[in-house]
Design an enzyme around this catalytic site. Structure first.
Site, short mmCIF file in Angstrom:
data_model
loop_
_atom_site.label_atom_id
_atom_site.label_comp_id
_atom_site.label_asym_id
_atom_site.label_seq_id
_atom_site.Cartn_x
_atom_site.Cartn_y
_atom_site.Cartn_z
N GLY A 16 46.11 41.08 53.31
CA GLY A 16 47.12 40.35 54.09
C GLY A 16 48.16 40.91 54.81
N GLU A 35 53.44 51.27 52.34
CA GLU A 35 52.62 51.22 51.59
C GLU A 35 52.56 52.35 50.41
N CYS A 43 41.40 44.91 47.70
CA CYS A 43 39.85 44.83 48.04
C CYS A 43 39.30 45.97 48.28
N CYS A 48 36.98 44.05 45.91
CA CYS A 48 35.62 43.71 46.48
C CYS A 48 34.69 44.91 46.96
N LYS A 51 33.36 46.86 43.87
CA LYS A 51 32.76 45.94 43.02
C LYS A 51 31.46 45.70 43.60
N TYR A 99 41.29 51.42 58.47
CA TYR A 99 42.55 50.83 58.32
C TYR A 99 43.76 51.39 59.17
N GLY A 175 37.30 35.80 30.90
CA GLY A 175 36.12 34.71 30.99
C GLY A 175 36.03 34.38 32.53
N TYR A 177 36.60 35.63 36.97
CA TYR A 177 35.69 36.46 37.94
C TYR A 177 35.42 38.03 37.38
N ILE A 178 36.16 38.42 37.13
CA ILE A 178 36.28 40.21 37.01
C ILE A 178 35.61 40.48 35.73
N GLU A 181 31.76 39.64 36.52
CA GLU A 181 31.26 40.71 37.49
C GLU A 181 31.14 42.02 36.76
N ARG A 204 36.23 28.88 32.91
CA ARG A 204 37.14 27.37 32.88
C ARG A 204 37.35 27.16 34.44
N THR A 311 40.33 37.30 49.43
CA THR A 311 40.65 38.19 50.57
C THR A 311 40.89 37.44 51.69
N ALA A 341 32.26 33.09 45.48
CA ALA A 341 31.38 33.67 44.75
C ALA A 341 31.88 34.49 43.72
N HIS A 436 11.38 27.77 55.28
CA HIS A 436 10.42 27.85 54.07
C HIS A 436 9.73 29.32 54.09
N GLU A 441 16.18 26.44 50.60
CA GLU A 441 15.69 25.08 51.33
C GLU A 441 15.93 24.11 50.12
P1 FAD Z 1 46.76 43.64 47.83
O1 FAD Z 1 45.31 43.80 48.47
O2 FAD Z 1 46.59 43.74 46.65
O3 FAD Z 1 47.45 44.64 48.87
C1 FAD Z 1 48.82 44.90 48.38
C2 FAD Z 1 49.28 46.32 48.49
O4 FAD Z 1 50.68 46.12 48.52
C3 FAD Z 1 48.65 47.33 47.76
O5 FAD Z 1 48.09 48.37 48.63
C4 FAD Z 1 49.83 48.10 47.07
O6 FAD Z 1 49.73 49.07 46.84
C5 FAD Z 1 50.96 47.75 48.07
N1 FAD Z 1 52.13 47.41 47.18
C6 FAD Z 1 52.76 46.79 46.22
N2 FAD Z 1 53.97 46.74 45.97
C7 FAD Z 1 54.51 47.90 47.07
C8 FAD Z 1 55.67 48.13 47.38
N3 FAD Z 1 56.98 48.08 46.62
N4 FAD Z 1 55.72 49.12 48.56
C9 FAD Z 1 54.82 49.45 49.23
N5 FAD Z 1 53.75 48.94 49.06
C10 FAD Z 1 53.53 48.24 47.96
N6 FAD Z 1 38.38 38.48 46.62
C11 FAD Z 1 37.52 38.28 47.51
O7 FAD Z 1 37.65 37.32 48.08
N7 FAD Z 1 36.13 38.73 47.10
C12 FAD Z 1 35.94 39.54 46.09
O8 FAD Z 1 34.79 39.71 45.87
C13 FAD Z 1 36.89 40.00 45.42
N8 FAD Z 1 36.50 40.89 44.40
C14 FAD Z 1 37.78 41.60 43.63
C15 FAD Z 1 37.42 42.22 42.64
C16 FAD Z 1 38.39 42.97 41.75
C17 FAD Z 1 38.11 43.89 40.67
C18 FAD Z 1 39.79 42.40 42.17
C19 FAD Z 1 40.77 43.06 41.31
C20 FAD Z 1 40.01 41.37 43.18
C21 FAD Z 1 39.04 40.99 43.80
N9 FAD Z 1 39.10 40.25 44.79
C22 FAD Z 1 38.17 39.53 45.65
C23 FAD Z 1 40.55 39.59 45.34
C24 FAD Z 1 41.18 40.31 46.35
O9 FAD Z 1 40.95 41.88 46.27
C25 FAD Z 1 42.70 39.70 46.62
O10 FAD Z 1 42.84 38.42 46.72
C26 FAD Z 1 43.17 40.61 47.85
O11 FAD Z 1 42.99 42.09 47.76
C27 FAD Z 1 44.62 40.28 48.19
O12 FAD Z 1 45.26 40.70 49.05
P2 FAD Z 1 46.80 41.01 49.33
O13 FAD Z 1 47.04 41.62 50.72
O14 FAD Z 1 47.52 39.92 48.74
O15 FAD Z 1 47.32 42.09 48.20
P1 NDP Z 2 40.64 35.03 36.24
O1 NDP Z 2 41.93 33.96 36.42
O2 NDP Z 2 39.63 34.57 37.02
O3 NDP Z 2 40.16 34.94 34.40
C1 NDP Z 2 41.06 35.31 33.63
C2 NDP Z 2 40.47 35.23 32.48
O4 NDP Z 2 41.06 35.91 31.42
C3 NDP Z 2 40.21 33.84 32.03
O5 NDP Z 2 38.94 33.70 31.42
C4 NDP Z 2 41.35 33.51 31.03
O6 NDP Z 2 41.09 32.66 29.89
C5 NDP Z 2 41.63 34.95 30.10
N1 NDP Z 2 42.75 35.14 29.71
C6 NDP Z 2 44.00 35.16 30.30
N2 NDP Z 2 44.93 35.57 29.53
C7 NDP Z 2 44.21 36.00 28.40
C8 NDP Z 2 44.71 36.27 27.31
N3 NDP Z 2 46.03 36.51 26.93
N4 NDP Z 2 43.87 36.51 26.21
C9 NDP Z 2 42.61 36.47 26.53
N5 NDP Z 2 42.14 36.19 27.55
C10 NDP Z 2 42.97 35.66 28.51
O7 NDP Z 2 41.19 36.32 36.46
P2 NDP Z 2 40.72 37.83 36.95
O8 NDP Z 2 41.31 38.82 36.12
O9 NDP Z 2 38.84 37.60 36.48
O10 NDP Z 2 40.27 37.70 38.42
C11 NDP Z 2 41.81 37.48 39.12
C12 NDP Z 2 41.49 36.88 40.27
O11 NDP Z 2 40.97 37.64 41.29
C13 NDP Z 2 40.48 35.80 40.34
O12 NDP Z 2 41.05 34.38 39.88
C14 NDP Z 2 39.92 35.70 41.81
O13 NDP Z 2 40.64 34.76 42.37
C15 NDP Z 2 40.10 36.92 42.22
N6 NDP Z 2 38.84 37.68 41.99
C16 NDP Z 2 37.94 37.23 43.22
C17 NDP Z 2 36.34 37.60 42.76
C18 NDP Z 2 35.66 37.03 43.87
O14 NDP Z 2 35.93 36.27 44.86
N7 NDP Z 2 34.32 37.24 43.72
C19 NDP Z 2 36.14 38.63 42.19
C20 NDP Z 2 37.17 39.24 41.33
C21 NDP Z 2 38.52 38.65 41.43
P3 NDP Z 2 41.26 31.18 30.09
O15 NDP Z 2 40.21 30.41 31.15
O16 NDP Z 2 41.19 30.46 28.99
O17 NDP Z 2 42.76 31.02 30.82
#
Ligand code: FAD
Ligand code: NDP
Length: 459
Positions: A16, A35, A43, A48, A51, A99, A175, A177-178, A181, A204, A311, A341, A436, A441
């Site tokens: 963002g 930063e 991401c 992203c 991963k 970037y 349970g 996304y992460i 995956e 959920r 993202t 996804a 096809h 399809e």
């Molecule tokens: P970020 O990308 O987290 O950027 C925040 C930045 O701020 C960081 O670089 C951090 O270092 C910096 N920062 C923090 N505090 C400070 C400070 N005080 N001073 C200076 N810099 C600071 N989304 C998808 O759409 N598709 C996916 O496949 C996907 N896979 C994911 C897989 C994983 C494992 C994870 C964790 C997330 C995934 N996401 C995915 C989610 C996606 O990465 C985030 O939604 C997205 O990066 C959010 O962007 P942002 O700009 O809000 O924050």
């Molecule tokens: P999610 O919110 O998707 O899932 C968190 C999981 O942790 C849920 O199953 C939740 O359970 C469980 N949980 C929460 N608190 C506890 C606890 N105290 N003890 C045990 N289990 C707990 O978060 P993720 O960390 O997987 O990902 C964060 C976000 O990042 C996602 O929501 C998604 O928006 C983004 N992301 C997107 C991806 C993509 O687009 N492919 C890939 C990875 C991340 P319950 O459901 O019961 O609350």
């Protein structure tokens, strides 16, 4: 008129922040971006991109198996973890320099270090202070790990992509996304993987059929699923292994415990106490429809506002914000119909309402679904099933939800999402010719409504 060092000070160069900073700078604003870590944020560095690269790596194991049915004889295959890790890191390095170039070439001033807001128009980084007419908080999120004895031995998604050695055994908690995956990746790379989720069934909030079918398909691929279960303690053993005690009293030795239990807004040390910015109970920054906080000169976008942590959403919020600051017309982020996804194995993709949500919103919902063995599986000898589901509002004939589990689900749902945004009716789907032979399809040949939990279309 007050004179500031910058028109816009963006804190965080993730998805963002970079988009907002570049766009504002290209339109003539004087922009700074602070930063604290690597450019590109979650991401690019720990989300992203690594991963998805790892998910590709994990799919080769299955591809090698499938290749045999197609006549290929392979010599013994072996996986080298450090090659995957180092190649991924090199790609991330390349992306972060892209970037950097984008930001610098658009005229932004890059400031390295942790930024703290010291007043409504003031930001400090290290020993330096800057003034700005407006400040944008784009600091993203951070993994949340519950307070469990031994949690210091656990890792999160921040660590998995750069491990010294990939674990032979892993317990993944969560349970969402992460968790799904990373479980798919670990199992694909040969790790004995156990996924532990506290509820009855993971994912959920997803469509019920998708949840059940994904559990079935992941089990088929060897991921051990423990629902209704948690971890009570993690103890490090003399040999470095971890002894995990589960809530049902059972114990297991593993090499790695990974928590994927959600992410919290990253606001630590940001200096919000020096402002009127308000936060939700989980720390998320409260903003209005213009992404403005309760401190009028401060805005927030992306994961830190905890609307939808994706993202493309952070990017869209960044663009909406800059348009608003420049007084330009343009669409606001529409949080409905966001396609997404889960890059699990198999992948899940979804857009629109789940069946439960559709039934709450509309009086009469017609459900179409299909479960089949994709053509590729025939010679490959695999038993993976592909599942698709469409939800239709009977009164208007509009398709209000589409869901899929199976190969290429993410690629397929993108086109379906366009159709849903365009308001496509089921009749439009029905009169669209299929490509096809593809799995996609099936989305345009679903003719018979169904209320059965599973339909099998192949013998
Ligand atoms: P970020 O990308 O987290 O950027 C925040 C930045 O701020 C960081 O670089 C951090 O270092 C910096 N920062 C923090 N505090 C400070 C400070 N005080 N001073 C200076 N810099 C600071 N989304 C998808 O759409 N598709 C996916 O496949 C996907 N896979 C994911 C897989 C994983 C494992 C994870 C964790 C997330 C995934 N996401 C995915 C989610 C996606 O990465 C985030 O939604 C997205 O990066 C959010 O962007 P942002 O700009 O809000 O924050
Ligand atoms: P999610 O919110 O998707 O899932 C968190 C999981 O942790 C849920 O199953 C939740 O359970 C469980 N949980 C929460 N608190 C506890 C606890 N105290 N003890 C045990 N289990 C707990 O978060 P993720 O960390 O997987 O990902 C964060 C976000 O990042 C996602 O929501 C998604 O928006 C983004 N992301 C997107 C991806 C993509 O687009 N492919 C890939 C990875 C991340 P319950 O459901 O019961 O609350």
């Amino acid at each position: 008129m007050k004179c500031y060092d910058f028109d816009l000070f963006v804190i965080g160069a993730g998805s963002g922040g970079v988009r907002a900073a570049r766009m504002a700078s290209e339109r003539g604003m004087r922009v700074a971006v602070a930063e604290v870590s690597r450019l590109g944020g979650t991401c690019v560095n720990v989300g992203c991109i690594p991963k998805k690269l790892f998910a590709y790596a994990a799919q080769f194991a299955e591809a090698f198996q499938q290749a045999r049915g197609y006549g290929w004889r392979l010599a013994e295959v072996a996986f080298n973890w450090s090659t995957l890790r180092d190649n991924t890191d090199a790609e991330i390095e390349r992306l972060t320099s892209v970037y950097r170039a984008l930001l610098v070439n658009s005229g932004c001033q890059l400031i390295e270090g942790r930024a703290t807001i010291t007043g409504a128009h003031m930001v400090s980084v290290g020993a330096r202070n800057w003034s700005a007419e407006r400040i944008v908080i784009a600091t993203g999120g951070w993994p949340f790990v519950p307070d469990v004895p031994g949690r210091e031995h656990a890792i999160t998604s921040n660590d998995i992509f750069s491990l010294e050695h990939f674990p032979k055994r892993a317990v993944i908690v969560g349970g969402g996304y992460i968790a799904l995956e990373l479980a798919g990746i670990a199992a694909g790379l040969g790790t004995r993987t156990r996924l532990v989720y506290r509820g009855e069934l993971f994912l959920r909030g997803f469509d019920e059929d998708i949840r059940r079918i994904t559990a079935e398909e992941m089990s088929k691929r060897g991921v051990l699923l423990n629902f209704g279960c948690g971890i009570c303690a993690i103890e490090k053993q003399a040999d470095g292994c971890l002894l995990v005690t589960f809530s049902d009293g059972s114990r297991e030795l593993t090499d790695c415990v990974l928590y994927a239990t959600g992410r919290l807004p990253n606001v630590a040390g940001l200096g919000l106490e020096n402002t009127s910015v308000r936060q939700q109970a989980n720390g998320a920054i409260v903003v209005n429809e213009h992404l403005q906080t309760h401190e009028p000169s401060i805005y927030a976008i992306g994961d830190v506002i905890d609307r939808t942590q994706l993202t493309p959403v952070a990017l869209s919020e960044g663009m909406q914000l800059v348009r608003h600051l420049l007084g330009e017309e343009g669409p606001r982020v529409d949080y409905e119909l966001i396609p997404s996804a889960v890059f699990s194995q198999p992948a899940i993709a979804t857009v629109g309402l789940t069946e439960a949500q559709a039934r709450l919103r509309y009086c009469d919902v017609v459900v179409y679904k299909s479960s089949f063995r994709a053509l590729k599986q025939t010679l490959a000898g695999g038993n993976e099933r592909t599942f698709m589901k469409l939800l239709v509002d009977h009164a208007s004939d509009r398709v209000v939800g589409a869901h899929m589990v199976g190969s290429d689900a993410a690629e397929i749902i993108q086109g379906i999402a366009i159709a849903l945004r365009a308001g496509a009716t089921k009749r439009v789907f029905d009169t669209t010719l299929g490509v096809h032979p593809t799995s996609a399809e099936e989305f345009v040949t679903l003719r018979k409504p169904s209320n059965e939990p599973f339909i099998t279309t192949d013998p």
